[in-house]
Scaffold this motif. Structure first.
Motif, PDB file in Angstrom:
ATOM      1  N   ILE A 189       0.833  -1.210   0.000  1.00 55.03           N
ATOM      2  CA  ILE A 189       0.000   0.000   0.000  1.00 55.03           C
ATOM      3  C   ILE A 189       0.863   1.253   0.000  1.00 55.03           C
ATOM      4  O   ILE A 189       0.664   2.173  -0.810  1.00 55.03           O
ATOM      5  CB  ILE A 189      -0.943  -0.003   1.218  1.00 55.03           C
ATOM      6  N   PHE A 190       1.844   1.307   0.896  1.00 56.42           N
ATOM      7  CA  PHE A 190       2.667   2.508   0.992  1.00 56.42           C
ATOM      8  C   PHE A 190       3.578   2.677  -0.221  1.00 56.42           C
ATOM      9  O   PHE A 190       3.946   3.802  -0.569  1.00 56.42           O
ATOM     10  CB  PHE A 190       3.485   2.480   2.282  1.00 56.42           C
ATOM     11  N   SER A 191       3.945   1.583  -0.874  1.00 60.21           N
ATOM     12  CA  SER A 191       4.738   1.697  -2.100  1.00 60.21           C
ATOM     13  C   SER A 191       3.919   2.355  -3.200  1.00 60.21           C
ATOM     14  O   SER A 191       4.392   3.274  -3.887  1.00 60.21           O
ATOM     15  CB  SER A 191       5.208   0.311  -2.555  1.00 60.21           C
TER      16      SER A 191
ATOM     17  N   PHE B  78      -6.315   4.780  -5.634  1.00 63.21           N
ATOM     18  CA  PHE B  78      -5.853   4.274  -4.347  1.00 63.21           C
ATOM     19  C   PHE B  78      -6.905   3.375  -3.708  1.00 63.21           C
ATOM     20  O   PHE B  78      -6.581   2.307  -3.170  1.00 63.21           O
ATOM     21  CB  PHE B  78      -5.529   5.447  -3.425  1.00 63.21           C
ATOM     22  N   THR B  79      -8.178   3.779  -3.779  1.00 63.30           N
ATOM     23  CA  THR B  79      -9.254   2.963  -3.218  1.00 63.30           C
ATOM     24  C   THR B  79      -9.314   1.606  -3.907  1.00 63.30           C
ATOM     25  O   THR B  79      -9.442   0.563  -3.247  1.00 63.30           O
ATOM     26  CB  THR B  79     -10.603   3.680  -3.362  1.00 63.30           C
TER      27      THR B  79
ATOM     28  N   CYS C 277      -8.556  -1.966  -1.975  1.00 61.05           N
ATOM     29  CA  CYS C 277      -9.619  -2.981  -1.903  1.00 61.05           C
ATOM     30  C   CYS C 277      -9.161  -4.288  -2.546  1.00 61.05           C
ATOM     31  O   CYS C 277      -9.464  -5.376  -2.044  1.00 61.05           O
ATOM     32  CB  CYS C 277     -10.888  -2.466  -2.577  1.00 61.05           C
ATOM     33  N   TYR C 278      -8.441  -4.187  -3.655  1.00 59.25           N
ATOM     34  CA  TYR C 278      -7.926  -5.408  -4.294  1.00 59.25           C
ATOM     35  C   TYR C 278      -6.966  -6.137  -3.367  1.00 59.25           C
ATOM     36  O   TYR C 278      -7.045  -7.369  -3.209  1.00 59.25           O
ATOM     37  CB  TYR C 278      -7.220  -5.068  -5.605  1.00 59.25           C
ATOM     38  N   LEU C 279      -6.054  -5.388  -2.740  1.00 61.66           N
ATOM     39  CA  LEU C 279      -5.090  -6.007  -1.827  1.00 61.66           C
ATOM     40  C   LEU C 279      -5.788  -6.599  -0.605  1.00 61.66           C
ATOM     41  O   LEU C 279      -5.401  -7.668  -0.117  1.00 61.66           O
ATOM     42  CB  LEU C 279      -4.044  -4.976  -1.393  1.00 61.66           C
ATOM     43  N   LEU C 280      -6.809  -5.903  -0.086  1.00 63.55           N
ATOM     44  CA  LEU C 280      -7.570  -6.432   1.045  1.00 63.55           C
ATOM     45  C   LEU C 280      -8.230  -7.754   0.681  1.00 63.55           C
ATOM     46  O   LEU C 280      -8.190  -8.725   1.453  1.00 63.55           O
ATOM     47  CB  LEU C 280      -8.628  -5.424   1.482  1.00 63.55           C
TER      48      LEU C 280
ATOM     49  N   PRO D  68      -8.776  -9.797  10.742  1.00 63.98           N
ATOM     50  CA  PRO D  68      -9.967  -8.944  10.587  1.00 63.98           C
ATOM     51  C   PRO D  68      -9.814  -7.558  11.191  1.00 63.98           C
ATOM     52  O   PRO D  68     -10.446  -6.611  10.706  1.00 63.98           O
ATOM     53  CB  PRO D  68     -11.066  -9.750  11.306  1.00 63.98           C
ATOM     54  N   ILE D  69      -8.992  -7.409  12.237  1.00 59.74           N
ATOM     55  CA  ILE D  69      -8.753  -6.073  12.793  1.00 59.74           C
ATOM     56  C   ILE D  69      -8.055  -5.192  11.757  1.00 59.74           C
ATOM     57  O   ILE D  69      -8.404  -4.019  11.569  1.00 59.74           O
ATOM     58  CB  ILE D  69      -7.908  -6.163  14.076  1.00 59.74           C
ATOM     59  N   VAL D  70      -7.068  -5.769  11.068  1.00 63.65           N
ATOM     60  CA  VAL D  70      -6.346  -5.017  10.036  1.00 63.65           C
ATOM     61  C   VAL D  70      -7.305  -4.641   8.910  1.00 63.65           C
ATOM     62  O   VAL D  70      -7.301  -3.496   8.428  1.00 63.65           O
ATOM     63  CB  VAL D  70      -5.174  -5.861   9.492  1.00 63.65           C
ATOM     64  N   HIS D  71      -8.135  -5.591   8.501  1.00 62.21           N
ATOM     65  CA  HIS D  71      -9.096  -5.328   7.430  1.00 62.21           C
ATOM     66  C   HIS D  71     -10.059  -4.202   7.818  1.00 62.21           C
ATOM     67  O   HIS D  71     -10.255  -3.244   7.050  1.00 62.21           O
ATOM     68  CB  HIS D  71      -9.872  -6.604   7.115  1.00 62.21           C
ATOM     69  N   ASN D  72     -10.654  -4.312   8.986  1.00 59.96           N
ATOM     70  CA  ASN D  72     -11.646  -3.318   9.417  1.00 59.96           C
ATOM     71  C   ASN D  72     -11.031  -1.934   9.576  1.00 59.96           C
ATOM     72  O   ASN D  72     -11.644  -0.923   9.220  1.00 59.96           O
ATOM     73  CB  ASN D  72     -12.293  -3.751  10.728  1.00 59.96           C
ATOM     74  N   SER D  73      -9.817  -1.870  10.129  1.00 59.05           N
ATOM     75  CA  SER D  73      -9.176  -0.565  10.310  1.00 59.05           C
ATOM     76  C   SER D  73      -8.825   0.067   8.971  1.00 59.05           C
ATOM     77  O   SER D  73      -8.896   1.294   8.811  1.00 59.05           O
ATOM     78  CB  SER D  73      -7.917  -0.707  11.178  1.00 59.05           C
ATOM     79  N   THR D  74      -8.461  -0.768   7.981  1.00 59.34           N
ATOM     80  CA  THR D  74      -8.166  -0.238   6.650  1.00 59.34           C
ATOM     81  C   THR D  74      -9.427   0.290   5.981  1.00 59.34           C
ATOM     82  O   THR D  74      -9.413   1.353   5.335  1.00 59.34           O
ATOM     83  CB  THR D  74      -7.519  -1.327   5.778  1.00 59.34           C
ATOM     84  N   ILE D  75     -10.539  -0.437   6.119  1.00 58.03           N
ATOM     85  CA  ILE D  75     -11.815   0.026   5.570  1.00 58.03           C
ATOM     86  C   ILE D  75     -12.213   1.355   6.205  1.00 58.03           C
ATOM     87  O   ILE D  75     -12.646   2.297   5.518  1.00 58.03           O
ATOM     88  CB  ILE D  75     -12.910  -1.030   5.795  1.00 58.03           C
ATOM     89  N   PHE D  76     -12.053   1.448   7.522  1.00 57.78           N
ATOM     90  CA  PHE D  76     -12.366   2.709   8.208  1.00 57.78           C
ATOM     91  C   PHE D  76     -11.514   3.853   7.667  1.00 57.78           C
ATOM     92  O   PHE D  76     -12.006   4.964   7.438  1.00 57.78           O
ATOM     93  CB  PHE D  76     -12.155   2.545   9.709  1.00 57.78           C
ATOM     94  N   SER D  77     -10.242   3.588   7.455  1.00 56.95           N
ATOM     95  CA  SER D  77      -9.342   4.625   6.952  1.00 56.95           C
ATOM     96  C   SER D  77      -9.738   5.066   5.543  1.00 56.95           C
ATOM     97  O   SER D  77      -9.672   6.253   5.216  1.00 56.95           O
ATOM     98  CB  SER D  77      -7.902   4.104   6.948  1.00 56.95           C
ATOM     99  N   LEU D  78     -10.151   4.105   4.707  1.00 64.65           N
ATOM    100  CA  LEU D  78     -10.592   4.451   3.359  1.00 64.65           C
ATOM    101  C   LEU D  78     -11.822   5.359   3.394  1.00 64.65           C
ATOM    102  O   LEU D  78     -11.890   6.370   2.683  1.00 64.65           O
ATOM    103  CB  LEU D  78     -10.917   3.180   2.572  1.00 64.65           C
TER     104      LEU D  78
END
Length: 623
Positions: free
Chosen positions: A97-99, A157-158, A162-165, A511-521
């Motif tokens: 993501i950061f790359s 970026f979105t 989402c693809y990576l998630l 799932p914590i990583v997934h949910n936090s990424t969705i929130f950030s998006l």
């Protein structure tokens, strides 16, 4: 913050980073402290360092970085479990993501922002003294067509995130199923924690559990272990461990330096006695007290309306887990039991009222901590702004005129202070989570992770970025001095050589990583809608509105498609695995041991250890 201040901060951090890498590459080769840098290898007898002097031991080398990435994912899975693999996948996910964001931001958005004229005319000869805001979208002219590049970046970026998630969720889900098929039988797969046990007249909780499950689950029920209240015993054991540590420390000292104390009140009165003999006698007395307390608890100890109930098959345990056991839904409440080594036993010694009050106290404490943390955030923001700093502390005006000093104060000192304060947050959140009544250390860890996440979102994003310069936070993220620490945690090897897994969740942290990424998006989308509106581009603002809706739909699909796999294993897997177990001769021995697998460790013979972990310390320490 100005450009020169940021460059000064990067230069200082880079120097510290090189220093830390050099020290680490030298210290890790010293046999005297190998137990610090590779304790797992020492414990397993795999340490190959020889205690003989050679010049190579004093020279820094970078070969350990390459070797750290050599172990395959299969090696990591076999030695450290699925949680370690998930940790590595989180790192890879973050780097991807950061790359992408870095390439788009540096080579596309940053030049567009820099060439804008909204803030002021750009003087290339005076770039070091320009504010970093000229590199932000604030410098793009209102209504400019160049803003459509930012709009495209939001959509791109979105889509990439989402693809990576999706890819990672699918990959880790398949790994979770594969890990289940390849793993040996685990006690938690056959056991449930049953709470809200009703007490019948003339019967104990143990009798009630046995009669209930023998009647309603006669073909699958195996055994049970009723939990007893052992808070007094736990305190005795903690005292014993502390006393044993003191005794070990005394014996490790020079015998000629014997110390004496008085055996009376607080060591102030009575006759002089040798400290070693005194502690040995106290330890013997304490061990006898522990044995007497254990005997009393085993015979007539107070039972808690909770029990670990084991079944003959995983499928039988799953049926009991997902079916309501009683007409009254507040009785015979079932939940998946954690691994025996993952159980947080002090939870059972607290009453219902104590747990309820604790949850309220924890909520208030988290709120107060979040509010109080605004104090260092505001202080840091003041440091990042020379004008504010001079207004608050006028006596520094002369010193702040020195270029290097002002650059260090505005560019480096704020990030250092903020990071020092942030280091205190995870341990505090872990302590607060341990008070909330969770039955396992892994649940405490998950709860602490969520608290730290929300704390960070509020204090670091809303209170810091929105109240100051976004590029200041960017300088924090890019601090090279924390790279050695991150490497020590993230690379596959400080997992293979340093950490011995103390419990396994089967990848439930993902799932914590997934949910936090969705929130950030979604947060990014909301900010984009407002930002394009402020920049006089209403069409782009309107076209961003579908993004959070589409992101939430994507998240709902992932919840339906993958999340159930992280909640419980499907019947298909349980039955297939059960058929394999049916042909496994070791299953008989496993079921025999399962009867006592969930016995409270405080009721077992006292074992001394010189480690410093308390009885209530969560098993997974902060990395």
């Amino acid at each position: 913050m100005i450009v020169s201040a940021l460059l000064t901060s990067v230069g200082i951090n880079l120097g510290i980073c090189i220093l830390f890498f050099t020290l680490y590459s030298i210290l890790r080769k010293q046999p005297e402290i190998i137990n610090v840098y590779a304790p797992r290898l020492v414990a397993e007898g795999k340490s190959q360092l020889k205690d003989c002097f050679n010049l190579e031991r004093l020279l820094p080398s970078a070969g350990w970085v390459r070797r750290a990435w050599q172990p395959s994912e299969e090696d990591l899975l076999s030695t450290s479990g699925l949680d370690a693999v998930v940790l590595m996948r989180v790192l890879i996910f973050s780097l991807r993501i950061f790359s992408f964001a870095g390439v788009v931001g540096i080579f596309i958005l940053l030049p567009v922002n820099y060439l804008g004229n909204q803030l002021s005319l750009i003087d290339f000869s005076d770039l070091p003294n320009k504010s970093l805001d000229i590199f932000s979208i604030s410098n793009v002219d209102n209504g400019s067509k160049w803003l459509w590049i930012h709009f495209s970046a939001v959509y791109a970026f979105t889509g990439v995130v989402c693809y990576l998630l999706y890819y990672e969720y699918k990959y880790i889900s398949s790994k979770r199923i594969s890990y289940f098929y390849s793993s040996k039988p685990q006690p938690r797969q056959f056991t449930l924690l049953v709470r809200g046990i009703p007490l019948s007249a003339g019967n104990s909780y143990s009798d009630s559990v046995e009669s209930f499950f023998m009647e309603y689950h006669p073909s699958t029920y195996l055994s049970h272990m009723v939990v007893r209240r052992t808070n007094k015993l736990q305190k005795l054991i903690r005292d014993g461990k502390m006393l044993y540590k003191r005794l070990v420390d005394l014996k490790s000292k020079n015998p000629a330096q014997k110390k004496f104390t008085r055996d009376g009140f607080l060591g102030l009165f009575g006759r002089n006695v040798d400290l070693v003999d005194h502690y040995e006698k106290k330890l013997e007395d304490l061990e006898e007290n522990v044995r007497m307390e254990q005997l009393g608890l085993s015979l007539t100890g107070e039972e808690v309306p909770a029990a670990f109930v084991s079944f003959k098959s995983r499928y039988g345990a799953a049926i009991a887990l997902h079916i309501q056991q009683s007409i009254n839904p507040t009785e015979w409440i079932t939940e998946q039991a954690p691994e025996p080594r993952d159980v947080y036993w002090p939870f059972f010694s607290a009453s219902f009222m104590q747990r309820w009050v604790s949850r309220l106290v924890v909520f208030v404490a988290c709120f107060v901590l979040t509010v109080l943390f605004l104090i260092p955030v505001v202080f840091v923001q003041g440091l990042a702004n020379l004008q504010q700093l001079e207004a608050f502390l006028p006596f520094l005006k002369g010193i702040l005129t020195i270029t290097f000093v002002s650059q260090v104060i505005t560019g480096y000192l704020p990030s250092l202070i903020l990071q020092l304060f942030l280091k205190m947050v995870p341990p505090i959140m872990k302590i607060l989570s341990s008070m909330q009544g969770y039955i396992s250390n892994s649940e405490i860890e998950i709860s602490a992770c969520k608290k730290v996440l929300w704390f960070t979102v509020w204090n670091i994003f809303f209170a810091n970025v929105l109240s100051g310069s976004a590029f200041y936070q960017f300088s924090i993220i890019l601090e090279p001095k924390i790279i050695p620490q991150k490497l020590a945690i993230a690379v596959p090897a400080q997992l293979l050589n340093v950490y011995e897994p103390k419990f396994e969740t089967g990848g439930k942290f993902w799932p914590i990583v997934h949910n936090s990424t969705i929130f950030s998006l979604i947060l990014m989308h909301i900010l984009a809608v407002g930002l394009f509106g402020l920049k006089k581009l209403p069409i782009a603002s309107s076209l961003c509105i579908p993004l959070p809706v589409l992101t939430l739909l994507f998240n709902e699909y992932c919840r339906k498609r993958f999340l159930p796999i992280f909640t419980a294993y499907p019947a298909e897997c349980l039955i297939k695995k059960g058929r394999e177990d049916h042909n496994n001769a070791a299953m008989t021995d496993f079921l025999d041991k399962l009867v006592t697998a969930y016995r409270d460790p405080s009721l077992m013979p006292m074992q001394h250890s010189s480690d410093d972990e308390g009885y209530t310390t969560p098993l997974l320490n902060s990395r």
